[in-house]
Design a protein around this motif. Sequence first.
Motif, PDB file in Angstrom:
ATOM      1  N   LEU A   1      21.058  -5.965  -5.174  1.00 31.56           N
ATOM      2  CA  LEU A   1      22.330  -6.543  -5.593  1.00 31.56           C
ATOM      3  C   LEU A   1      22.450  -8.008  -5.179  1.00 31.56           C
ATOM      4  O   LEU A   1      23.070  -8.816  -5.870  1.00 31.56           O
ATOM      5  N   LEU A   2      21.828  -8.341  -4.048  1.00 30.84           N
ATOM      6  CA  LEU A   2      21.897  -9.706  -3.535  1.00 30.84           C
ATOM      7  C   LEU A   2      20.773 -10.586  -4.062  1.00 30.84           C
ATOM      8  O   LEU A   2      20.654 -11.748  -3.673  1.00 30.84           O
ATOM      9  N   GLY A   3      19.924 -10.010  -4.936  1.00 29.68           N
ATOM     10  CA  GLY A   3      18.806 -10.775  -5.467  1.00 29.68           C
ATOM     11  C   GLY A   3      17.715 -11.037  -4.445  1.00 29.68           C
ATOM     12  O   GLY A   3      16.983 -12.030  -4.553  1.00 29.68           O
ATOM     13  N   ARG A   4      17.573 -10.163  -3.468  1.00 30.09           N
ATOM     14  CA  ARG A   4      16.581 -10.349  -2.403  1.00 30.09           C
ATOM     15  C   ARG A   4      15.555  -9.216  -2.385  1.00 30.09           C
ATOM     16  O   ARG A   4      15.108  -8.784  -1.333  1.00 30.09           O
ATOM     17  N   ARG A   5      15.203  -8.751  -3.551  1.00 30.30           N
ATOM     18  CA  ARG A   5      14.281  -7.627  -3.645  1.00 30.30           C
ATOM     19  C   ARG A   5      12.927  -7.942  -2.981  1.00 30.30           C
ATOM     20  O   ARG A   5      12.356  -7.113  -2.284  1.00 30.30           O
ATOM     21  N   ALA A   6      12.410  -9.150  -3.220  1.00 27.69           N
ATOM     22  CA  ALA A   6      11.105  -9.522  -2.652  1.00 27.69           C
ATOM     23  C   ALA A   6      11.167  -9.562  -1.133  1.00 27.69           C
ATOM     24  O   ALA A   6      10.244  -9.108  -0.446  1.00 27.69           O
ATOM     25  N   SER A   7      12.245 -10.102  -0.587  1.00 27.09           N
ATOM     26  CA  SER A   7      12.395 -10.149   0.868  1.00 27.09           C
ATOM     27  C   SER A   7      12.478  -8.738   1.446  1.00 27.09           C
ATOM     28  O   SER A   7      11.898  -8.452   2.502  1.00 27.09           O
ATOM     29  N   ALA A   8      13.185  -7.861   0.751  1.00 24.33           N
ATOM     30  CA  ALA A   8      13.301  -6.481   1.220  1.00 24.33           C
ATOM     31  C   ALA A   8      11.956  -5.779   1.213  1.00 24.33           C
ATOM     32  O   ALA A   8      11.646  -4.991   2.114  1.00 24.33           O
ATOM     33  N   GLN A   9      11.135  -6.073   0.210  1.00 26.95           N
ATOM     34  CA  GLN A   9       9.809  -5.459   0.141  1.00 26.95           C
ATOM     35  C   GLN A   9       8.980  -5.823   1.360  1.00 26.95           C
ATOM     36  O   GLN A   9       8.274  -4.991   1.933  1.00 26.95           O
ATOM     37  N   ARG A  10       9.057  -7.075   1.793  1.00 26.07           N
ATOM     38  CA  ARG A  10       8.275  -7.491   2.952  1.00 26.07           C
ATOM     39  C   ARG A  10       8.767  -6.815   4.227  1.00 26.07           C
ATOM     40  O   ARG A  10       7.984  -6.554   5.135  1.00 26.07           O
ATOM     41  N   LEU A  11      10.058  -6.535   4.283  1.00 29.09           N
ATOM     42  CA  LEU A  11      10.609  -5.892   5.471  1.00 29.09           C
ATOM     43  C   LEU A  11      10.451  -4.374   5.444  1.00 29.09           C
ATOM     44  O   LEU A  11      10.188  -3.750   6.470  1.00 29.09           O
ATOM     45  N   LEU A  12      10.623  -3.781   4.264  1.00 29.91           N
ATOM     46  CA  LEU A  12      10.710  -2.329   4.167  1.00 29.91           C
ATOM     47  C   LEU A  12       9.441  -1.671   3.626  1.00 29.91           C
ATOM     48  O   LEU A  12       9.220  -0.482   3.853  1.00 29.91           O
ATOM     49  N   GLY A  13       8.618  -2.431   2.893  1.00 24.66           N
ATOM     50  CA  GLY A  13       7.416  -1.861   2.297  1.00 24.66           C
ATOM     51  C   GLY A  13       6.261  -1.790   3.287  1.00 24.66           C
ATOM     52  O   GLY A  13       6.315  -2.323   4.396  1.00 24.66           O
ATOM     53  N   SER A  14       5.198  -1.131   2.856  1.00 21.33           N
ATOM     54  CA  SER A  14       4.006  -0.988   3.694  1.00 21.33           C
ATOM     55  C   SER A  14       2.875  -1.862   3.169  1.00 21.33           C
ATOM     56  O   SER A  14       2.736  -2.061   1.960  1.00 21.33           O
ATOM     57  N   LEU A  15       2.086  -2.387   4.088  1.00 18.36           N
ATOM     58  CA  LEU A  15       0.865  -3.096   3.744  1.00 18.36           C
ATOM     59  C   LEU A  15      -0.101  -2.894   4.906  1.00 18.36           C
ATOM     60  O   LEU A  15       0.023  -3.528   5.948  1.00 18.36           O
TER      61      LEU A  15
ATOM     62  N   ALA B   1      10.335   3.845   7.868  1.00 21.64           N
ATOM     63  CA  ALA B   1       9.054   4.357   8.392  1.00 21.64           C
ATOM     64  C   ALA B   1       7.871   3.669   7.727  1.00 21.64           C
ATOM     65  O   ALA B   1       6.821   4.281   7.519  1.00 21.64           O
ATOM     66  N   ASN B   2       8.042   2.406   7.376  1.00 19.98           N
ATOM     67  CA  ASN B   2       6.927   1.686   6.745  1.00 19.98           C
ATOM     68  C   ASN B   2       5.848   1.369   7.788  1.00 19.98           C
ATOM     69  O   ASN B   2       6.071   1.513   8.996  1.00 19.98           O
ATOM     70  N   ARG B   3       4.688   0.944   7.337  1.00 23.53           N
ATOM     71  CA  ARG B   3       3.599   0.551   8.238  1.00 23.53           C
ATOM     72  C   ARG B   3       3.023  -0.768   7.728  1.00 23.53           C
ATOM     73  O   ARG B   3       2.656  -0.882   6.558  1.00 23.53           O
ATOM     74  N   ARG B   4       2.954  -1.729   8.610  1.00 23.71           N
ATOM     75  CA  ARG B   4       2.397  -3.027   8.224  1.00 23.71           C
ATOM     76  C   ARG B   4       1.351  -3.468   9.248  1.00 23.71           C
ATOM     77  O   ARG B   4       1.547  -3.339  10.456  1.00 23.71           O
TER      78      ARG B   4
ATOM     79  N   THR C   1       0.838  -1.200   0.000  1.00 24.35           N
ATOM     80  CA  THR C   1       0.000   0.000   0.000  1.00 24.35           C
ATOM     81  C   THR C   1       0.873   1.250   0.000  1.00 24.35           C
ATOM     82  O   THR C   1       1.994   1.239   0.514  1.00 24.35           O
ATOM     83  N   ALA C   2       0.333   2.313  -0.567  1.00 23.41           N
ATOM     84  CA  ALA C   2       1.008   3.605  -0.545  1.00 23.41           C
ATOM     85  C   ALA C   2       0.821   4.233   0.835  1.00 23.41           C
ATOM     86  O   ALA C   2      -0.134   3.910   1.548  1.00 23.41           O
ATOM     87  N   PRO C   3       1.721   5.141   1.230  1.00 23.83           N
ATOM     88  CA  PRO C   3       1.603   5.776   2.543  1.00 23.83           C
ATOM     89  C   PRO C   3       0.240   6.436   2.739  1.00 23.83           C
ATOM     90  O   PRO C   3      -0.225   7.193   1.885  1.00 23.83           O
ATOM     91  N   GLY C   4      -0.409   6.119   3.851  1.00 22.99           N
ATOM     92  CA  GLY C   4      -1.690   6.724   4.178  1.00 22.99           C
ATOM     93  C   GLY C   4      -2.862   6.220   3.368  1.00 22.99           C
ATOM     94  O   GLY C   4      -3.952   6.786   3.434  1.00 22.99           O
ATOM     95  N   LYS C   5      -2.666   5.147   2.581  1.00 23.48           N
ATOM     96  CA  LYS C   5      -3.750   4.616   1.753  1.00 23.48           C
ATOM     97  C   LYS C   5      -3.915   3.116   1.992  1.00 23.48           C
ATOM     98  O   LYS C   5      -3.521   2.283   1.161  1.00 23.48           O
ATOM     99  N   PRO C   6      -4.465   2.749   3.149  1.00 24.24           N
ATOM    100  CA  PRO C   6      -4.623   1.324   3.451  1.00 24.24           C
ATOM    101  C   PRO C   6      -5.646   0.668   2.541  1.00 24.24           C
ATOM    102  O   PRO C   6      -6.517   1.325   1.966  1.00 24.24           O
ATOM    103  N   PHE C   7      -5.534  -0.636   2.406  1.00 18.20           N
ATOM    104  CA  PHE C   7      -6.521  -1.398   1.655  1.00 18.20           C
ATOM    105  C   PHE C   7      -7.875  -1.345   2.364  1.00 18.20           C
ATOM    106  O   PHE C   7      -7.945  -1.309   3.589  1.00 18.20           O
ATOM    107  N   THR C   8      -8.947  -1.361   1.566  1.00 16.82           N
ATOM    108  CA  THR C   8     -10.299  -1.469   2.101  1.00 16.82           C
ATOM    109  C   THR C   8     -10.994  -2.635   1.402  1.00 16.82           C
ATOM    110  O   THR C   8     -10.555  -3.106   0.347  1.00 16.82           O
TER     111      THR C   8
END
Length: 310
Positions: free
Chosen positions: A262-276, A192-195, A116-123
């Motif tokens: 660079l380490l080929g761990r983009r998906a893992s980083a998304q789960r740690l750093l992204g918002s949902l 500053a992600n939010r999950r 999700t984008a900042p301040g725009k949670p799923f409904t």
Amino acid sequence: MILVTGATGFVGQALCAELSRRQMAYRPVSRTPRPGFLALGTIDGGTDWTNALVDVETVVHLAARVHVMNDTAADPLAAFRTANVDATVNLARQAAQAGVKRFIFLSSIKVNGEATAPGKPFTASDTPHPEDPYGQSKWEAEEALLAIGKETNMDVVIIRPPLVYGPGVKANFASLMKWAKRPLPWPFGLVANRRSLVFVGNLVEFILLCISHADVGNRVFLISDGADLSIGELIGKLALAMGRRAFLLPVPPRLLEGLAALLGRRASAQRLLGSLQVDIGETIAITGWSPPYSVDDGLRQTVAAAERDH
């Protein structure tokens, strides 16, 4: 009588324990023989549910092929459709024919999307946007169930939880707890992600509410603990539950993302750093439900159970 599929799973075990505690009549289903369970063998589009559905008023369908990071199936979408769509539709049609009043389906927030984008949670009213075979299969199952609900007198209730945690949790959350226990600095001080998360006790309470609530039929509900956390806050709370403090280094998130790429761990980083994030406002407004356990309560119980097991 309540029929519970997936009764041997993480959520299923917690639900059955609470049904037993409340002395509510239920029939747990398993694929293999177990004491106290009705064994059905393979659960797919051809399973005969006749005996399982005798005297059943409510089905809680938890059985599923769950999301995995490195799927080894030759055709993952086909495998997910067999387990999560065909098997679900088969059970629902037989349930409706047997006179079942309500069918509660545990779906996934992955039907909405991965981030999700900042301040725009799923409904619940958002247009579904599944991005992987698991989310796609859950969405297809939802659509089929709602169609069956319109054709019959059976209420369909769909629940889309985010990450579920609690005593006995496995996979990524268990790994995170192991890492949080180590006295190492974490590079998440500037993230500053939010999950959104949901404690299994809160999920079970909502499922139980949906069994009897008058206004939940043919609806989709999002649930969570009602407190969204950054990855740093989550690690801090886990460490606190373990009786220690977490040390967070102020590393720029973009640097972490670049290193992960660079380490080929983009998906893992998304789960740690992204918002949902999920918005549970509509769920509360319709049902009057609110999470009985705080995220701190849930994390304490989760950590205590893990420490007892080891």
